[in-house]
Motif scaffolding. Structure first.
Motif, PDB file in Angstrom:
ATOM      1  N   TYR A 186      80.345  47.113  57.133  1.00  0.00           N
ATOM      2  CA  TYR A 186      80.841  48.294  56.424  1.00  0.00           C
ATOM      3  C   TYR A 186      81.807  47.801  55.358  1.00  0.00           C
ATOM      4  CZ  TYR A 186      82.814  52.870  55.407  1.00  0.00           C
ATOM      5  OH  TYR A 186      83.201  54.026  54.777  1.00  0.00           O
ATOM      6  N   ALA A 187      81.511  48.101  54.105  1.00  0.00           N
ATOM      7  CA  ALA A 187      82.344  47.590  53.015  1.00  0.00           C
ATOM      8  C   ALA A 187      82.121  48.414  51.757  1.00  0.00           C
ATOM      9  CB  ALA A 187      82.006  46.117  52.732  1.00  0.00           C
ATOM     10  N   PRO A 188      83.117  48.453  50.868  1.00  0.00           N
ATOM     11  CA  PRO A 188      82.885  49.064  49.551  1.00  0.00           C
ATOM     12  C   PRO A 188      81.665  48.436  48.895  1.00  0.00           C
ATOM     13  CG  PRO A 188      85.208  48.565  49.843  1.00  0.00           C
ATOM     14  CD  PRO A 188      84.496  47.945  51.002  1.00  0.00           C
ATOM     15  N   PHE A 189      80.920  49.231  48.154  1.00  0.00           N
ATOM     16  CA  PHE A 189      79.616  48.826  47.648  1.00  0.00           C
ATOM     17  C   PHE A 189      79.648  47.456  46.976  1.00  0.00           C
ATOM     18  CE2 PHE A 189      75.782  48.911  45.118  1.00  0.00           C
ATOM     19  CZ  PHE A 189      74.895  49.652  45.876  1.00  0.00           C
ATOM     20  N   GLU A 190      80.538  47.289  46.003  1.00  0.00           N
ATOM     21  CA  GLU A 190      80.542  46.049  45.231  1.00  0.00           C
ATOM     22  C   GLU A 190      81.038  44.868  46.069  1.00  0.00           C
ATOM     23  OE1 GLU A 190      81.137  45.075  40.556  1.00  0.00           O
ATOM     24  OE2 GLU A 190      82.578  46.425  41.500  1.00  0.00           O
ATOM     25  N   GLN A 191      82.071  45.084  46.857  1.00  0.00           N
ATOM     26  CA  GLN A 191      82.567  44.025  47.732  1.00  0.00           C
ATOM     27  C   GLN A 191      81.498  43.619  48.749  1.00  0.00           C
ATOM     28  OE1 GLN A 191      86.217  45.018  49.818  1.00  0.00           O
ATOM     29  NE2 GLN A 191      85.756  43.575  51.462  1.00  0.00           N
ATOM     30  N   GLY A 192      80.760  44.599  49.240  1.00  0.00           N
ATOM     31  CA  GLY A 192      79.738  44.330  50.242  1.00  0.00           C
ATOM     32  C   GLY A 192      78.612  43.461  49.732  1.00  0.00           C
ATOM     33  N   ILE A 193      78.347  43.526  48.433  1.00  0.00           N
ATOM     34  CA  ILE A 193      77.260  42.724  47.875  1.00  0.00           C
ATOM     35  C   ILE A 193      77.549  41.241  48.069  1.00  0.00           C
ATOM     36  CG2 ILE A 193      76.039  42.108  45.756  1.00  0.00           C
ATOM     37  CD1 ILE A 193      76.570  44.998  44.796  1.00  0.00           C
ATOM     38  N   GLY A 194      78.770  40.833  47.770  1.00  0.00           N
ATOM     39  CA  GLY A 194      79.147  39.437  47.966  1.00  0.00           C
ATOM     40  C   GLY A 194      79.057  39.029  49.419  1.00  0.00           C
ATOM     41  N   MET A 195      79.403  39.943  50.329  1.00  0.00           N
ATOM     42  CA  MET A 195      79.324  39.640  51.754  1.00  0.00           C
ATOM     43  C   MET A 195      77.877  39.466  52.198  1.00  0.00           C
ATOM     44  SD  MET A 195      82.209  42.425  52.931  1.00  0.00           S
ATOM     45  CE  MET A 195      81.927  42.227  54.689  1.00  0.00           C
ATOM     46  N   ILE A 196      76.973  40.276  51.643  1.00  0.00           N
ATOM     47  CA  ILE A 196      75.552  40.170  51.993  1.00  0.00           C
ATOM     48  C   ILE A 196      74.987  38.834  51.533  1.00  0.00           C
ATOM     49  CG2 ILE A 196      73.245  41.131  51.538  1.00  0.00           C
ATOM     50  CD1 ILE A 196      74.646  43.877  51.316  1.00  0.00           C
ATOM     51  N   GLU A 197      75.395  38.395  50.350  1.00  0.00           N
ATOM     52  CA  GLU A 197      74.906  37.111  49.826  1.00  0.00           C
ATOM     53  C   GLU A 197      75.219  35.956  50.772  1.00  0.00           C
ATOM     54  OE1 GLU A 197      75.078  37.861  44.996  1.00  0.00           O
ATOM     55  OE2 GLU A 197      76.904  37.268  46.068  1.00  0.00           O
ATOM     56  N   GLY A 198      76.308  36.073  51.530  1.00  0.00           N
ATOM     57  CA  GLY A 198      76.686  35.004  52.434  1.00  0.00           C
ATOM     58  C   GLY A 198      76.182  35.165  53.848  1.00  0.00           C
ATOM     59  N   MET A 199      75.372  36.217  54.099  1.00  0.00           N
ATOM     60  CA  MET A 199      74.887  36.467  55.459  1.00  0.00           C
ATOM     61  C   MET A 199      73.648  35.626  55.764  1.00  0.00           C
ATOM     62  SD  MET A 199      75.297  40.619  55.758  1.00  0.00           S
ATOM     63  CE  MET A 199      74.915  40.659  57.508  1.00  0.00           C
ATOM     64  N   ASP A 200      73.565  35.166  56.991  1.00  0.00           N
ATOM     65  CA  ASP A 200      72.397  34.412  57.440  1.00  0.00           C
ATOM     66  C   ASP A 200      71.373  35.383  58.021  1.00  0.00           C
ATOM     67  OD1 ASP A 200      70.672  32.390  58.122  1.00  0.00           O
ATOM     68  OD2 ASP A 200      71.728  31.868  59.989  1.00  0.00           O
ATOM     69  N   VAL A 201      70.847  36.231  57.131  1.00  0.00           N
ATOM     70  CA  VAL A 201      69.874  37.259  57.520  1.00  0.00           C
ATOM     71  C   VAL A 201      68.698  37.169  56.568  1.00  0.00           C
ATOM     72  CG1 VAL A 201      69.459  39.739  57.730  1.00  0.00           C
ATOM     73  CG2 VAL A 201      71.663  38.790  58.438  1.00  0.00           C
ATOM     74  N   PRO A 202      67.461  37.163  57.090  1.00  0.00           N
ATOM     75  CA  PRO A 202      66.284  37.076  56.203  1.00  0.00           C
ATOM     76  C   PRO A 202      66.280  38.171  55.149  1.00  0.00           C
ATOM     77  CG  PRO A 202      65.648  36.765  58.494  1.00  0.00           C
ATOM     78  CD  PRO A 202      67.088  37.177  58.513  1.00  0.00           C
ATOM     79  N   GLY A 203      66.026  37.802  53.898  1.00  0.00           N
ATOM     80  CA  GLY A 203      65.932  38.759  52.807  1.00  0.00           C
ATOM     81  C   GLY A 203      67.247  39.159  52.197  1.00  0.00           C
ATOM     82  N   ALA A 204      68.373  38.656  52.733  1.00  0.00           N
ATOM     83  CA  ALA A 204      69.689  39.073  52.248  1.00  0.00           C
ATOM     84  C   ALA A 204      69.929  38.716  50.779  1.00  0.00           C
ATOM     85  CB  ALA A 204      70.787  38.482  53.138  1.00  0.00           C
ATOM     86  N   PRO A 205      69.597  37.503  50.317  1.00  0.00           N
ATOM     87  CA  PRO A 205      69.864  37.174  48.898  1.00  0.00           C
ATOM     88  C   PRO A 205      69.129  38.089  47.929  1.00  0.00           C
ATOM     89  CG  PRO A 205      69.454  35.183  50.173  1.00  0.00           C
ATOM     90  CD  PRO A 205      69.099  36.331  51.053  1.00  0.00           C
ATOM     91  N   GLU A 206      67.861  38.355  48.215  1.00  0.00           N
ATOM     92  CA  GLU A 206      67.079  39.222  47.317  1.00  0.00           C
ATOM     93  C   GLU A 206      67.627  40.651  47.332  1.00  0.00           C
ATOM     94  OE1 GLU A 206      64.771  35.781  48.694  1.00  0.00           O
ATOM     95  OE2 GLU A 206      65.857  37.370  49.764  1.00  0.00           O
ATOM     96  N   PHE A 207      68.009  41.120  48.510  1.00  0.00           N
ATOM     97  CA  PHE A 207      68.555  42.473  48.624  1.00  0.00           C
ATOM     98  C   PHE A 207      69.886  42.568  47.886  1.00  0.00           C
ATOM     99  CE2 PHE A 207      70.878  45.720  51.260  1.00  0.00           C
ATOM    100  CZ  PHE A 207      70.177  46.818  50.772  1.00  0.00           C
ATOM    101  N   ALA A 208      70.722  41.552  47.997  1.00  0.00           N
ATOM    102  CA  ALA A 208      72.009  41.543  47.300  1.00  0.00           C
ATOM    103  C   ALA A 208      71.812  41.582  45.787  1.00  0.00           C
ATOM    104  CB  ALA A 208      72.817  40.308  47.708  1.00  0.00           C
ATOM    105  N   ALA A 209      70.792  40.876  45.293  1.00  0.00           N
ATOM    106  CA  ALA A 209      70.515  40.871  43.853  1.00  0.00           C
ATOM    107  C   ALA A 209      70.151  42.272  43.369  1.00  0.00           C
ATOM    108  CB  ALA A 209      69.392  39.886  43.551  1.00  0.00           C
ATOM    109  N   LYS A 210      69.348  42.985  44.173  1.00  0.00           N
ATOM    110  CA  LYS A 210      68.982  44.358  43.812  1.00  0.00           C
ATOM    111  C   LYS A 210      70.219  45.258  43.800  1.00  0.00           C
ATOM    112  CE  LYS A 210      66.732  48.472  45.578  1.00  0.00           C
ATOM    113  NZ  LYS A 210      66.289  49.169  46.780  1.00  0.00           N
ATOM    114  N   LEU A 211      71.062  45.119  44.827  1.00  0.00           N
ATOM    115  CA  LEU A 211      72.264  45.946  44.904  1.00  0.00           C
ATOM    116  C   LEU A 211      73.213  45.668  43.743  1.00  0.00           C
ATOM    117  CD1 LEU A 211      73.126  45.804  48.723  1.00  0.00           C
ATOM    118  CD2 LEU A 211      72.073  47.684  47.466  1.00  0.00           C
TER     119      LEU A 211
END
Length: 371
Positions: A186-211
């Motif tokens: 749970y994070a503010p939209f823009e801050q959360g994008i950076g957090m997603i980029e660092g997650m070890d979850v399949p598809g996270a980098p591509e999803f972060a780029a879209k966000l």
């Protein structure tokens, strides 16, 4: 804040009003029960023998009646089972059908945010994406039955339930760790994008780029600061196939705005188009946010008995006041003296004692000062 305020907002984005009957053929709802919030329907037989149902949903009718690109808003009542009783629920909402591209998604989110802002300046719009969650679960090797269990756990933020699935051998330790990270996210939209980029979850980098691209559009709309990422938000993963969102304001203890991308519905209806939209439950607003009312009427006019001459004076006074935009209530003296709940008025005029001179009134609208 009224339904007119919502309607004007949606019209400003170029959406047209969609109007429908209170009921539709029963088959429309029977064939698509999986897409309904409540499967209980109020049915009756028309004079020609056709089985009809009181509408439990607006979206089905919109998709049924559109074959191309369309942007519509509505202000309708739906009839659903709630708390073991059928209820009439007032909704406003918007739907965008046709080719839903990147801009359309952001526009719908912006309109949802601006709708909440009409209710409270401290609103929160939470956003998730069931497509991303589906992809992550599939990549982690979850079976369909385990995916269904996991979705229920996400909605309750039940990390203990994930650990129980791991202990039962339904998910691996790695999957449990990745799913727990998403569930607690749970994070503010823009801050959360950076957090997603660092997650070890399949598809996270591509999803972060879209966000990140979407964040730029939301910033251009001026709504980014009140939007948050929350992956515990799953709504109905059978209904939605992409972005999902819910909105809330601090004065109301429940979410009152629900929406998302639902391409599966038009596909099932044989229509090659995308769809996204949201609805706001106005009954929640009426139940919890009541504008303070200092006065019931502008003028309380007290008059005597059955005398016809008095009645004429009362009528002249009421006409003079209402023609200028004031509210006026006339009450017999004997009733005024015995009323348990006397109307709150800005001015009280005893027509027998004080008289009434309409010429002394300013030409004004209701709410202004009167002399």
């Amino acid at each position: 804040m009224t339904t007119t305020d919502f309607n004007e907002l949606y019209k400003s984005f170029g959406y047209r009003k969609f109007k429908m009957s209170k009921f539709e053929p029963y088959d429309l709802y029977a064939d698509y029960r999986d897409f309904l919030t409540s499967r209980e329907l109020i049915t009756f037989t028309d004079l020609d023998g056709t089985l009809l149902a009181m509408k439990p949903d607006i979206t089905l009718s919109i998709i049924k009646n559109n074959t191309g690109e369309e942007k519509v808003y509505y202000n309708e009542n739906v009839y659903r089972a709630r708390n073991h009783h059928y209820r009439e629920i007032q909704q406003v909402g918007v739907e965008c059908v046709g080719k839903v591209d990147f801009y359309c998604e952001a526009e719908i989110l912006a309109m949802a945010a601006k709708s909440l802002a009409l209710i409270s300046d401290r609103y929160v719009l939470r956003v998730s994406d069931v497509g991303f969650l589906d992809q992550a679960m599939a990549a982690l090797g979850l079976s369909p039955s385990t995916e269904a269990k996991t979705a229920e756990l996400f909605g309750a933020k039940n990390t203990a339930g994930l650990k129980a699935l791991e202990n039962a051998g339904e998910i691996t330790a790695e999957a449990e760790k990745a799913l727990a990270a998403l569930m607690e996210f749970y994070a503010p939209f823009e801050q959360g994008i950076g957090m997603i980029e660092g997650m070890d979850v399949p598809g996270a980098p591509e999803f972060a780029a879209k966000l990140r691209q979407e964040a730029e559009v939301l910033r251009a709309f001026g709504v980014l600061d009140s939007i948050f990422l929350d992956f515990s938000l799953v709504n109905s993963m059978d209904y939605y196939n992409g972005i999902v969102f819910q909105g809330a304001v601090p004065q109301i203890p429940y979410e009152l705005l629900f929406g998302g991308r639902y391409d599966r519905l038009p596909r099932k209806m044989g229509k090659d188009m995308d769809a996204i939209g949201f609805a706001i439950y106005l009954d929640e607003i009426d139940n919890y946010i009541t504008p303070p009312v200092k006065y019931d009427v502008d003028y309380l006019l007290v008059y005597d008995g059955e005398d016809a001459g008095n009645a004429v004076k009362v009528a002249e006074a009421v006409r003079a006041l209402t023609s200028r935009g004031y509210q006026a209530r006339a009450v017999r003296r004997d009733m005024a003296e015995s009323m348990q709940q006397r109307p709150r008025s800005r001015f009280t005029v005893d027509l027998a004692k004080d008289g009434f001179d309409p010429e002394s009134l300013r030409e004004n609208t209701r709410g202004g000062a009167a002399e």
